[in-house]
Scaffold this motif. Sequence first.
Motif, mmCIF file in Angstrom:
data_model
loop_
_atom_site.group_PDB
_atom_site.id
_atom_site.type_symbol
_atom_site.label_atom_id
_atom_site.label_comp_id
_atom_site.label_asym_id
_atom_site.label_seq_id
_atom_site.Cartn_x
_atom_site.Cartn_y
_atom_site.Cartn_z
ATOM 1 N N PHE A 118 15.736 -39.930 59.119
ATOM 2 C CA PHE A 118 15.204 -41.143 58.491
ATOM 3 C C PHE A 118 16.248 -42.216 58.236
ATOM 4 C CE2 PHE A 118 16.369 -38.184 55.147
ATOM 5 C CZ PHE A 118 17.008 -38.981 54.201
ATOM 6 N N ASN A 120 7.609 -42.236 58.739
ATOM 7 C CA ASN A 120 7.626 -41.768 60.120
ATOM 8 C C ASN A 120 6.254 -42.020 60.739
ATOM 9 O OD1 ASN A 120 7.688 -40.307 62.544
ATOM 10 N ND2 ASN A 120 8.988 -38.710 61.690
ATOM 11 N N TRP A 124 12.660 -34.994 60.809
ATOM 12 C CA TRP A 124 12.669 -36.459 60.844
ATOM 13 C C TRP A 124 14.045 -36.954 60.408
ATOM 14 C CZ3 TRP A 124 10.318 -39.818 56.426
ATOM 15 C CH2 TRP A 124 10.550 -41.182 56.684
ATOM 16 N N TYR A 147 5.751 -32.833 64.628
ATOM 17 C CA TYR A 147 7.214 -32.784 64.659
ATOM 18 C C TYR A 147 7.699 -31.890 63.521
ATOM 19 C CZ TYR A 147 6.678 -36.415 61.044
ATOM 20 O OH TYR A 147 6.305 -37.120 59.923
ATOM 21 N N ASP A 200 18.382 -36.156 57.481
ATOM 22 C CA ASP A 200 17.130 -35.670 58.045
ATOM 23 C C ASP A 200 16.333 -34.867 57.031
ATOM 24 O OD1 ASP A 200 19.572 -35.250 60.085
ATOM 25 O OD2 ASP A 200 17.848 -35.999 61.218
#
Length: 288
Positions: free
Chosen positions: A255, A244, A253, A250, A271
């Motif tokens: 991915f 990332n 993520w 954040y 995620d």
Amino acid sequence: LVQFLQQVHHFHARFGVESSGRLIGKDDFRFGDEGTGDGYTLLLSSRHLVRIMVGPLLQTQFFEIFHRQFVALLAAHALVEEWKLHVFHRRLERGVLDWDAIKKGGIEFAIIRSSWGHFVEDKQFRRNVRECDRVKLPYGLYHYSYVANDTQMKEEASGFIRLCKSCKPSYPCYIDMEDADGWKRRNGVSDAMNVETCYYTCRELEKAGFYAGIYANLDWLTHHINSSRLDRFDKWVAQWANVNTYNKPYGMWQFTSDGSISGYRGRMDLDYAYKDYPAIMKKKGLNG
């Protein structure tokens, strides 16, 4: 034609395609599982509309390639007289999900699509919430935004909050800000409008007692809604890669869009969560 469709059928992602047109042909041709969104329904007839449900594909650009190749293929056989294409978002509207298999497969939380636009409730929203409660799988919610003006912005926010109040999510409630089908581009929606929509929606969610966040891909977060006004809101970053590279804080993520788990048939977005959201909700008394 069948071989071409079979090749396309192997690709997976987050979108579906509906195509319709008036055709020149005498026979109907059907392929795949009609109505599931996981195969194809192709009716070739001079008296029928053609509807193609393309199950998971890799990316929007592939749709454009697929559409050109497919129309060219039919035109070469003198089948197509006219053609129209509509690409629509369908990340979590993939029919009835097997939540027992999802839980047993090791998934630790889910982000459920509650709604989209101004204003449509996802047909599976209430069932998905009930199922997550039943299998004791923590969940959050997201709303896919289609906003071009202040009236639509307020309508979306109030509708999303109403659905958030109907359950008790222990993960954030996200506004999904992207343009997967090109609607914002076609309607001339400015980046400033998109920033305002994110800010207003998150602010209204917070005022209603919910943990607000913004979902967007790396390009949108970097080039379209990269505003200091939004820095205080949690981000859910979509970047389908090994690393990332988003350069701001954040909490989640996404991915991959090509994930799989044991016992579950189909592909899914996967995620990582970097915060203990259920603990945050409990400590701060958020999300009902």
